[in-house]
Design a protein around this motif. Structure first.
Motif, PDB file in Angstrom:
ATOM      1  N   LEU A   1      37.772  39.617   9.435  1.00  0.00           N
ATOM      2  CA  LEU A   1      37.287  38.910  10.621  1.00  0.00           C
ATOM      3  C   LEU A   1      35.781  38.690  10.546  1.00  0.00           C
ATOM      4  N   TYR A   2      35.067  39.701  10.082  1.00  0.00           N
ATOM      5  CA  TYR A   2      33.605  39.561   9.946  1.00  0.00           C
ATOM      6  C   TYR A   2      33.262  38.418   8.989  1.00  0.00           C
ATOM      7  N   GLN A   3      33.936  38.369   7.842  1.00  0.00           N
ATOM      8  CA  GLN A   3      33.642  37.323   6.865  1.00  0.00           C
ATOM      9  C   GLN A   3      33.983  35.932   7.414  1.00  0.00           C
ATOM     10  N   LEU A   4      35.044  35.842   8.204  1.00  0.00           N
ATOM     11  CA  LEU A   4      35.454  34.550   8.762  1.00  0.00           C
ATOM     12  C   LEU A   4      34.555  34.081   9.895  1.00  0.00           C
ATOM     13  N   ARG A   5      33.953  35.041  10.618  1.00  0.00           N
ATOM     14  CA  ARG A   5      33.232  34.672  11.842  1.00  0.00           C
ATOM     15  C   ARG A   5      31.747  35.008  11.828  1.00  0.00           C
ATOM     16  N   LYS A   6      31.215  35.442  10.686  1.00  0.00           N
ATOM     17  CA  LYS A   6      29.798  35.812  10.657  1.00  0.00           C
ATOM     18  C   LYS A   6      28.890  34.607  10.885  1.00  0.00           C
ATOM     19  N   HIS A   7      29.377  33.408  10.534  1.00  0.00           N
ATOM     20  CA  HIS A   7      28.578  32.209  10.806  1.00  0.00           C
ATOM     21  C   HIS A   7      28.502  31.907  12.297  1.00  0.00           C
ATOM     22  N   LYS A   8      29.331  32.593  13.085  1.00  0.00           N
ATOM     23  CA  LYS A   8      29.292  32.475  14.545  1.00  0.00           C
ATOM     24  C   LYS A   8      28.600  33.691  15.165  1.00  0.00           C
ATOM     25  N   ASN A   9      27.776  34.369  14.335  1.00  0.00           N
ATOM     26  CA  ASN A   9      26.979  35.519  14.781  1.00  0.00           C
ATOM     27  C   ASN A   9      27.832  36.743  15.136  1.00  0.00           C
ATOM     28  N   VAL A  10      28.989  36.869  14.511  1.00  0.00           N
ATOM     29  CA  VAL A  10      29.807  38.070  14.674  1.00  0.00           C
ATOM     30  C   VAL A  10      29.417  39.064  13.577  1.00  0.00           C
ATOM     31  N   ASN A  11      28.936  40.262  13.976  1.00  0.00           N
ATOM     32  CA  ASN A  11      28.593  41.277  12.986  1.00  0.00           C
ATOM     33  C   ASN A  11      29.780  42.227  12.784  1.00  0.00           C
ATOM     34  N   ARG A  12      29.616  43.214  11.902  1.00  0.00           N
ATOM     35  CA  ARG A  12      30.732  44.094  11.573  1.00  0.00           C
ATOM     36  C   ARG A  12      31.162  44.948  12.766  1.00  0.00           C
ATOM     37  N   ASP A  13      30.221  45.431  13.541  1.00  0.00           N
ATOM     38  CA  ASP A  13      30.586  46.232  14.714  1.00  0.00           C
ATOM     39  C   ASP A  13      31.375  45.400  15.718  1.00  0.00           C
ATOM     40  N   MET A  14      30.941  44.157  15.916  1.00  0.00           N
ATOM     41  CA  MET A  14      31.672  43.269  16.822  1.00  0.00           C
ATOM     42  C   MET A  14      33.082  42.996  16.293  1.00  0.00           C
ATOM     43  N   ALA A  15      33.180  42.829  14.976  1.00  0.00           N
ATOM     44  CA  ALA A  15      34.490  42.559  14.376  1.00  0.00           C
ATOM     45  C   ALA A  15      35.421  43.749  14.580  1.00  0.00           C
ATOM     46  N   ARG A  16      34.887  44.966  14.421  1.00  0.00           N
ATOM     47  CA  ARG A  16      35.706  46.159  14.632  1.00  0.00           C
ATOM     48  C   ARG A  16      36.164  46.253  16.088  1.00  0.00           C
ATOM     49  N   ASP A  17      35.255  45.957  17.023  1.00  0.00           N
ATOM     50  CA  ASP A  17      35.626  45.990  18.439  1.00  0.00           C
ATOM     51  C   ASP A  17      36.725  44.968  18.735  1.00  0.00           C
ATOM     52  N   LEU A  18      36.569  43.766  18.189  1.00  0.00           N
ATOM     53  CA  LEU A  18      37.572  42.729  18.428  1.00  0.00           C
ATOM     54  C   LEU A  18      38.923  43.109  17.822  1.00  0.00           C
ATOM     55  N   MET A  19      38.888  43.780  16.673  1.00  0.00           N
ATOM     56  CA  MET A  19      40.137  44.108  16.002  1.00  0.00           C
ATOM     57  C   MET A  19      40.914  45.202  16.736  1.00  0.00           C
ATOM     58  N   ASN A  20      40.278  45.898  17.663  1.00  0.00           N
ATOM     59  CA  ASN A  20      40.991  46.851  18.512  1.00  0.00           C
ATOM     60  C   ASN A  20      41.797  46.149  19.594  1.00  0.00           C
ATOM     61  N   ASP A  21      41.533  44.860  19.788  1.00  0.00           N
ATOM     62  CA  ASP A  21      42.286  44.064  20.757  1.00  0.00           C
ATOM     63  C   ASP A  21      43.615  43.649  20.121  1.00  0.00           C
ATOM     64  N   VAL A  22      44.718  43.840  20.858  1.00  0.00           N
ATOM     65  CA  VAL A  22      46.035  43.594  20.274  1.00  0.00           C
ATOM     66  C   VAL A  22      46.246  42.136  19.881  1.00  0.00           C
ATOM     67  N   SER A  23      45.620  41.205  20.608  1.00  0.00           N
ATOM     68  CA  SER A  23      45.780  39.793  20.263  1.00  0.00           C
ATOM     69  C   SER A  23      45.093  39.477  18.945  1.00  0.00           C
ATOM     70  N   TYR A  24      43.889  39.994  18.744  1.00  0.00           N
ATOM     71  CA  TYR A  24      43.189  39.789  17.479  1.00  0.00           C
ATOM     72  C   TYR A  24      43.928  40.489  16.342  1.00  0.00           C
ATOM     73  N   PHE A  25      44.395  41.709  16.599  1.00  0.00           N
ATOM     74  CA  PHE A  25      45.086  42.466  15.554  1.00  0.00           C
ATOM     75  C   PHE A  25      46.377  41.749  15.141  1.00  0.00           C
ATOM     76  N   GLY A  26      47.158  41.311  16.128  1.00  0.00           N
ATOM     77  CA  GLY A  26      48.404  40.611  15.827  1.00  0.00           C
ATOM     78  C   GLY A  26      48.174  39.303  15.102  1.00  0.00           C
ATOM     79  N   THR A  27      47.151  38.563  15.522  1.00  0.00           N
ATOM     80  CA  THR A  27      46.848  37.288  14.869  1.00  0.00           C
ATOM     81  C   THR A  27      46.387  37.505  13.437  1.00  0.00           C
TER      82      THR A  27
END
Length: 712
Positions: free
Chosen positions: A456-482
């Protein structure tokens, strides 16, 4: 093609309801309108319906009434026969059948059950009825308590008797056969049956042979003291509690029904503890005899316990109750969905109807009914099993739908959640789901979590998503399932029972992305009306599309229609038809229609057109006589979300139509959104829809972000 078939038996308790359920399901998948009819039913108390008829009508949502589904009760037949009115009996039966035959495309007729006196009379009556109907027959016979010689002899006699009366037997069914004898019985049947007669064998299924606790309760006319939620559990062998507890426990078997006087608190509490212990079999219920309820102190203790098994109080003594219970025969009732599903599953697994249906001759129709549409969805989903992830395992509706999907054995389900919490929810709601039959994962314990977060970080870093943000998002079931879909660990996702549309599909728009050449993610509902299935788009995603977006929605919807076996005839809806209307909204629809014609010249499309002109042949011919779409549109495209959403809900509520969807279209991989007010049926149908979609998709991760803002 014959317009009916007659399901006959030779004896009581043949178990032909399995074949009736399975055959009805198959028929509804290929024939638009199928009726169910029983010429003669058993006698029932006032207000009680024949359970065969009630189950078939209820489960398959048949449009016919209960009253038109039979003609006589058993006592009425006997009374009229004794009065010398035999001809009148037959005339009434033929009249009622012919009425159904004239109103429906096919009629499944089920003969009598032979539950009363006069079996010879019943057999002759069934012969007379089927001959006058001019129908072929399927004969069902039970193997319980018979030697192979007796079983073969009775079936051979039945076949020869039907043949002597010029009645064509299409199939003979050996039911309730011990599993180890199936092949042997099949071979014996094929020895005496001609090749033109299909031979089927169905094993004895304990779950279907055992009566439910409710059947026992109703038969004994007992009083339920506690445990009302488990009345549809199967009841196994009964155990009489007339010994000390240590000896009593040794006699328990799986799903035992305990029979004991109500003052034996030691046995009552011992049976309940055994049911909750991992070291003893489950107990289905406790029958308290002698009209003696447990003492108040014992009841107080029981009422404070969770998930207590049913306690039934009866007035008779232990001996009389034991005798009555031993004579109870199992039946299928509308409320007992687990038995219905087990019956259908057994039928599907053991019966190949293709040779039989071929003998009836292939039926062709341009009409696609809701039953046919759902049947075809199930059949298509089975062709190539897909893995569908359900992120909302804390929702009981999701778990109930999962249980149905597992029973149908059509998709592989992945639940996102914690196993112990899911099991607790199943126990609380009494949902029968073996968690070993599904895959369970959770973000915090998944071995893929770090890989998912880094991806997720590699896909969205151009949108200013850092690794900590990616980890937080991946705890969300919708992001994890997708992300499971993106990485190829799942083929599709269904969510939205407890989340908003935006929450469900935003991750998909961010990294699943759209298919090549698609700029708009939109949606369709498959509206299952009484006589047809229509495609409604867009009723869930795009608030106010431009003419270009509306054209793309129409093209995507037509493709979805084609993919699901519905010939697309596209109506671009507006408040005027043809060239008469003026105004910005009409012009938008007119422009969109022209764009579609330029890009898809082979597509049948009309617009602008009003709803009534699109779907009603008389209105359509009147307003647009030269149109190939007017009056017969199958794909209806609404000018904006406000119109589409309100219209689909109005049609759904006012007509009782089943709305399957919304199905999102335009994504590289299928992610579908549920309404937070969805039913178990909605979830079930959407998962099947998603599985079929997944068969049509291949992962293409590198595509446009253009659709990201198409959220409401």
């Amino acid at each position: 093609m014959n317009k009916g078939i007659y399901l006959a038996t030779l004896e009581p308790n043949s178990g032909k309801s399995i074949f009736a359920l399975g055959l009805m399901q198959e028929l509804l998948g290929t024939i638009p309108r199928v009726a169910y009819y029983r010429p003669v039913i058993d006698d029932y108390p006032e207000g009680v319906q024949d359970h065969h008829i009630a189950t078939i009508i209820s489960h398959f949502n048949l449009p016919q009434s209960y009253e038109e589904s039979f003609t006589f009760s058993r006592s009425e037949i006997i009374e009229e026969s004794n009065a010398g009115q035999g001809n009148m009996i037959l005339e009434r039966i033929i009249k009622d059948y012919k009425k159904l035959e004239s109103e429906y495309d096919f009629v499944l007729v089920e003969g009598t059950d032979f539950t009363g006196e006069g079996n010879v009379f019943e057999f002759d009556l069934n012969m007379l009825i089927v001959r006058n109907f001019g129908l072929p027959v399927i004969v069902v016979s039970s193997g319980v308590g018979k030697s192979i010689e007796e079983f073969r002899g009775s079936l051979d006699m039945a076949y020869k008797t039907f043949r002597s009366k010029d009645i064509q037997t299409l199939a003979v069914v050996a039911n309730k056969i011990q599993p180890e004898n199936l092949e042997w019985v099949q071979q014996e049947m094929e020895k005496f049956l001609p090749k033109k007669v299909q031979a089927y064998t169905i094993p004895l299924i304990p779950e279907l042979a055992q009566p439910t606790v409710k059947e026992v309760l109703d038969t004994l006319q007992g009083e339920i003291l506690i445990g009302q939620e488990d009345l549809y559990a199967p009841a196994g062998k009964f155990v009489v509690g007339a010994m000390q507890l240590r000896n009593f426990l040794q006699h328990l078997t799986e799903r035992s029904m305990v029979i004991t006087p109500g003052d034996r608190a030691d046995l009552i509490l011992g049976a309940i503890q055994a049911n909750q212990s991992d070291n003893y079999p489950h107990v289905s219920a406790i029958i308290l005899t002698g009209g003696i309820p447990p003492e108040s102190s014992v009841m107080k203790l029981l009422e404070g316990m969770e998930h207590i098994i049913p306690l039934v109080l009866v007035q008779e003594g232990t001996f009389e109750i034991t005798d009555r219970i031993s004579r109870i025969k199992s039946n299928v009732y509308p409320e007992n969905t687990s038995k219905i599903q087990a019956s259908l599953q057994t039928f599907t697994h053991h019966i190949d109807l293709d040779p039989l249906l071929h003998k009836l001759a292939h039926y062709k129709s341009s009409i696609i009914t809701p039953h046919m549409f759902q049947y075809k969805l199930l059949q298509r989903a089975k062709v190539q099993r897909k893995r569908i992830v359900l992120p909302e395992s804390n929702d009981a509706r999701i778990l109930e739908a999962t249980a149905r999907l597992v029973a149908q054995d059509v998709v592989d389900i992945i639940l996102i959640g914690k196993k112990n919490e899911i099991q607790q929810k199943l126990n609380e709601r009494g949902i029968l789901l073996d968690l070993n039959s599904v895959t369970i994962t959770h973000p915090t314990t998944s071995p893929d979590f770090e890989d998912y977060a880094e991806t997720l970080y590699q896909l969205r870093k151009h949108k200013n998503v850092n690794r900590d943000m990616a980890r937080d998002l991946m705890n969300d079931v919708s992001y994890f399932g997708t992300m499971m879909i993106y990485k190829g660990h799942a083929d599709g996702m269904v969510s939205g029972a407890a989340h908003t549309t935006q929450h469900t599909i935003r991750p998909a728009l961010q990294f699943i992305k759209t298919k090549p050449g698609v700029n708009v993610v939109s949606s369709v509902f498959f509206m299952c009306l009484p006589d047809r299935v229509s495609v409604f788009g867009d009723c869930a995603i795009v608030p106010n599309p431009t003419a270009e977006e509306l054209a793309e929605i129409a093209i995507s919807s037509a493709q979805s229609s084609q993919n699901f076996g519905i010939e697309p005839r596209v109506a671009m809806l507006s408040y005027s038809s043809g060239s008469s209307g003026k105004g910005a909204e009409v012009e938008k629809v007119r422009t969109a229609t022209e764009i579609v014609r330029q890009e898809q010249p082979q597509l049948l499309i009309e617009g602008p057109i009003q709803y009534d002109a699109a779907v009603d042949k008389h209105v359509g011919h009147s307003k647009m006589p030269n149109s190939r779409v007017a009056g017969q549109a199958s794909v209806l495209i609404f000018p904006d979300l406000n119109t589409g959403n309100n219209t689909y809900k109005a049609v759904q509520r006012e007509t009782g139509a089943l709305a399957i969807g919304p199905m999102l279209q335009g994504l590289n991989k299928p992610v579908n959104d549920l309404s937070r007010g969805c039913t178990v049926d909605d979830i079930f149908n959407t998962v099947i829809l998603t599985a079929v979609q997944a068969q049509e998709h291949s992962m293409q991760p590198e595509h446009s972000d253009a659709a990201q803002n198409n959220l409401h």
